[in-house]
Enzyme design. Structure first.
Site, short mmCIF file in Angstrom:
data_model
loop_
_atom_site.label_atom_id
_atom_site.label_comp_id
_atom_site.label_asym_id
_atom_site.label_seq_id
_atom_site.Cartn_x
_atom_site.Cartn_y
_atom_site.Cartn_z
N ASP A 62 0.88 -1.17 0.00
CA ASP A 62 0.00 0.00 0.00
C ASP A 62 0.92 1.22 0.00
OD1 ASP A 62 -1.66 2.16 0.52
OD2 ASP A 62 -2.76 1.17 2.13
N TYR A 154 -9.81 13.51 -7.80
CA TYR A 154 -8.74 13.01 -8.67
C TYR A 154 -7.97 14.17 -9.30
CZ TYR A 154 -6.49 10.72 -12.67
OH TYR A 154 -5.59 10.28 -13.60
N LEU A 186 -7.16 10.31 -21.38
CA LEU A 186 -7.97 9.14 -21.03
C LEU A 186 -7.40 7.92 -21.74
CD1 LEU A 186 -10.43 7.83 -19.69
CD2 LEU A 186 -11.76 8.46 -21.73
N VAL A 187 -6.82 7.00 -20.99
CA VAL A 187 -6.15 5.83 -21.54
C VAL A 187 -7.08 4.62 -21.42
CG1 VAL A 187 -4.13 4.34 -21.38
CG2 VAL A 187 -3.93 6.80 -20.86
#
Length: 248
Positions: A62, A154, A186-187
């Site tokens: 993490d 985001y 945007l992938v």
């Protein structure tokens, strides 16, 4: 034939799938040994790296957990001889407007997208200082300049990562470490497909000068360049790879 990164070790956070997996594969194809930190198993990435003949280390980490990141860095040092390249790719993408996002979700987004790169950069700093070609590459987003409405946390987090990229480049230049960001559009990844719909991709393409959907390889090539000696005099930059949607 030796690649541009032969003899170096690259750490990729969030490297079990999507953009991170493609970055790991591409850097391995350029000659780098690979270490991946991710909450999900990286078995598929391990196979892709093994196909290139490079060494691989994968750990469940993490990136927002300081102790876990420090332990991972110690293992990379012990098993792979230390990191030369750190790619901060791990991210949380939350689709929510300001009146929908909870404070808990907001904090988790910042913990992974901002605290993660900070903790990893600090944990691997001693190794990067020892490298003759230390590189930190942060995967950010062109949505910072053209934010879509439902991405409040985001976009804010990626803006903070942009700032971290800039200040680290100034902090670390004296140690021979370059710090840059790759701002992707945007992938198309499995996660993006699962969380959006085809209309979302079509909308993105309409706003681009290059009229096709962006793929992970469109990001990994830029990362490979920034990790190489070809980019030795480039630091503090945000390289926008989004098909021209922002034209910055």
């Amino acid at each position: 034939m030796a690649g541009r990164l032969t003899g170096r070790t690259a750490v990729v956070t969030g490297g079990s799938a999507g953009i991170g997996q493609e970055i790991a594969r591409r850097l391995a194809s350029e000659g780098a040994d690979i270490a991946v930190a991710d909450l999900d198993p990286a078995d598929e990435t391990r196979e892709l790296v093994a196909a290139t003949g490079r060494r691989f280390l994968g750990e469940k980490v993490d990136v927002s957990d300081e102790a876990a990141v420090q332990e991972f860095a110690a293992r990379v040092g012990a098993e792979l001889g230390g990191a030369d390249i750190l790619v901060n790719n791990a991210a949380v993408v939350l689709l929510a407007d300001i009146d929908q996002v909870t404070y808990e979700d907001w904090r988790r987004t910042f913990a992974v997208n901002v605290d993660g790169p900070f903790l990893a950069s600090r944990a691997f700093l001693p190794q990067l200082k020892e490298s003759k070609a230390g590189r930190i590459i942060n995967i950010t987003s062109s949505s910072y300049w053209t934010p879509p409405p439902p991405f409040v946390s985001y976009v804010a987090a990626k803006g903070a990562l942009n700032g971290l990229t800039s200040v680290l480049s100034a902090n670390l230049a004296a140690h021979g470490i370059t710090v840059n960001g790759v701002a992707a559009g945007l992938v198309r990844t499995a996660a993006a497909v699962a969380n959006t719909d085809e209309a979302f991709f079509e909308h993105a393409v309409r706003g681009q000068d290059i009229k096709r959907v962006q793929l992970p390889a469109d990001v990994s090539g830029v990362v490979a360049f920034l990790a190489s000696d070809d980019a030795a005099f480039i630091t503090g930059q945000l390289v926008v790879a989004d098909g021209g949607s922002t034209r910055r």
